[in-house]
Scaffold this motif. Structure first.
Motif, short mmCIF file in Angstrom:
data_model
loop_
_atom_site.label_atom_id
_atom_site.label_comp_id
_atom_site.label_asym_id
_atom_site.label_seq_id
_atom_site.Cartn_x
_atom_site.Cartn_y
_atom_site.Cartn_z
N LEU A 1 0.83 -1.21 0.00
CA LEU A 1 0.00 0.00 0.00
C LEU A 1 0.87 1.26 0.00
N LYS A 2 1.93 1.22 0.82
CA LYS A 2 2.84 2.37 0.86
C LYS A 2 3.48 2.59 -0.49
N GLN A 3 3.90 1.51 -1.18
CA GLN A 3 4.52 1.65 -2.50
C GLN A 3 3.54 2.25 -3.50
N GLU A 4 2.29 1.79 -3.47
CA GLU A 4 1.30 2.33 -4.40
C GLU A 4 1.06 3.82 -4.14
N TRP A 5 1.05 4.20 -2.86
CA TRP A 5 0.86 5.61 -2.52
C TRP A 5 2.02 6.45 -3.04
N LEU A 6 3.26 5.95 -2.88
CA LEU A 6 4.43 6.68 -3.36
C LEU A 6 4.41 6.80 -4.88
N LEU A 7 4.06 5.73 -5.56
CA LEU A 7 4.01 5.77 -7.02
C LEU A 7 2.94 6.73 -7.51
N TYR A 8 1.84 6.79 -6.79
CA TYR A 8 0.75 7.71 -7.16
C TYR A 8 1.23 9.15 -7.09
N HIS A 9 2.09 9.45 -6.10
CA HIS A 9 2.58 10.82 -5.91
C HIS A 9 3.93 11.06 -6.60
N LEU A 10 4.40 10.11 -7.38
CA LEU A 10 5.68 10.26 -8.06
C LEU A 10 5.62 11.41 -9.05
N GLY A 11 6.61 12.30 -8.97
CA GLY A 11 6.61 13.47 -9.82
C GLY A 11 6.84 13.17 -11.29
N ASP A 12 7.55 12.11 -11.61
CA ASP A 12 7.90 11.80 -13.00
C ASP A 12 7.84 10.29 -13.17
N SER A 13 6.94 9.81 -14.01
CA SER A 13 6.73 8.36 -14.17
C SER A 13 7.94 7.66 -14.78
N ARG A 14 8.90 8.40 -15.32
CA ARG A 14 10.10 7.76 -15.88
C ARG A 14 10.92 7.06 -14.80
N PHE A 15 10.67 7.38 -13.55
CA PHE A 15 11.48 6.82 -12.47
C PHE A 15 10.79 5.68 -11.73
N ARG A 16 9.72 5.13 -12.32
CA ARG A 16 9.03 4.01 -11.68
C ARG A 16 9.94 2.80 -11.52
N PHE A 17 11.00 2.72 -12.33
CA PHE A 17 11.92 1.57 -12.25
C PHE A 17 12.56 1.43 -10.88
N MET A 18 12.62 2.52 -10.10
CA MET A 18 13.25 2.44 -8.79
C MET A 18 12.40 1.66 -7.79
N TRP A 19 11.16 1.40 -8.15
CA TRP A 19 10.28 0.58 -7.30
C TRP A 19 10.16 -0.85 -7.80
N ASP A 20 10.93 -1.21 -8.84
CA ASP A 20 10.94 -2.59 -9.32
C ASP A 20 11.53 -3.51 -8.27
N GLU A 21 11.37 -4.81 -8.48
CA GLU A 21 12.02 -5.79 -7.61
C GLU A 21 13.53 -5.72 -7.86
N PRO A 22 14.35 -5.52 -6.81
CA PRO A 22 15.79 -5.41 -7.05
C PRO A 22 16.40 -6.74 -7.45
N PRO A 23 17.50 -6.73 -8.19
CA PRO A 23 18.20 -7.98 -8.50
C PRO A 23 18.61 -8.66 -7.19
N PRO A 24 18.50 -9.98 -7.12
CA PRO A 24 18.85 -10.66 -5.86
C PRO A 24 20.31 -10.46 -5.48
N ASP A 25 20.54 -10.23 -4.18
CA ASP A 25 21.90 -10.07 -3.65
C ASP A 25 22.70 -9.00 -4.36
N GLU A 26 22.05 -7.89 -4.66
CA GLU A 26 22.76 -6.74 -5.22
C GLU A 26 22.46 -5.50 -4.40
N TRP A 27 23.50 -4.67 -4.25
CA TRP A 27 23.40 -3.42 -3.54
C TRP A 27 24.23 -2.38 -4.28
N VAL A 28 24.10 -1.12 -3.89
CA VAL A 28 24.96 -0.05 -4.42
C VAL A 28 25.57 0.69 -3.24
N ALA A 29 26.90 0.73 -3.19
CA ALA A 29 27.61 1.52 -2.18
C ALA A 29 27.78 2.94 -2.72
#
Length: 217
Positions: free
Chosen positions: A15-43
């Motif tokens: 529900l929280k994710q849907e609320w954030l996506l609804y208020h997203l300023g630019d739909s081009r950035f929806r990819f940041m809410w995708d399922e992350p690759p397993p066992d990957e991070w960014v330092a």
């Protein structure tokens, strides 16, 4: 997405994710809410014009991807960002970046676009990450209408937990030295020149990988 609506633990994040996506300023950035690759991070690490999160600006960004136990140094990001305010003398003494060196850097919006695409949906790892995220969130807000949504992992908190486990219960109130150099030395990890954004990101990544093993995660 299949959600078990009988369990609050399952429907609240959705529900929280849907609320954030609804208020997203630019739909081009929806990819940041995708399922992350397993066992990957960014330092991630940033250098700035100063230490005021409400007024100062980012001038350098360093980031690299982590996959399992590997630091993907070939998949790294190093950016200089052109600020609209002067770099304080105190900040120059810390990171050594002069105004003439960042004058040819990217515009802040362009740098944030590149950074967001580099991170994607991956969790973000860093050392004293709160400051870096506060600076980045302020810079991405005009694009997203919100801050970065990815989970954040603080390596100094992981190190604190590791050191605390080594102490007997009666010493749990003892002070633990959380300085970067101390942490790297105690973990037996190589130190790089500090206060360089990419170097600091690499050291945070090394500490994260080792602490995951030491904490059994």
């Amino acid at each position: 997405m299949k959600v078990n609506w009988l369990s609050p633990g399952s429907w609240w994040p959705a529900l929280k994710q849907e609320w954030l996506l609804y208020h997203l300023g630019d739909s081009r950035f929806r990819f940041m809410w995708d399922e992350p690759p397993p066992d990957e991070w960014v330092a991630l690490d940033c250098e700035t014009t100063g230490l005021n999160v409400h007024r100062d600006q980012i001038i350098s960004i360093g980031a690299l991807r982590i996959a399992g136990d590997r630091l993907l140094t070939s998949e790294r990001l190093e950016l200089l960002v052109r600020p609209s305010r002067a770099i304080s003398a105190d900040a120059v003494r810390v990171h050594g970046l002069l105004e003439r060196e960042v004058a040819g850097g990217l515009e802040p919006d362009d740098a944030m676009m590149r950074l967001m695409h580099f991170i994607g949906p991956r969790p973000i790892v860093g050392y004293y990450l709160e400051f870096d995220i506060a600076m980045i969130d302020r810079a991405v807000f005009p694009l997203l209408g919100m801050g970065l949504p990815q989970p954040k992992i603080e390596v100094s908190a992981m190190y604190y937990e590791y050191k605390l486990r080594q102490l007997p219960p009666y010493q749990h109130g003892a002070a633990i030295d959380l300085r970067f150099a101390t942490m790297m030395r105690e973990l037996g990890l190589p130190e790089r020149h500090a206060h360089d954004a990419l170097n600091d990101a690499v050291m945070a990544a090394l500490a994260f990988v080792k602490l995951r093993h030491l904490l059994g995660r």
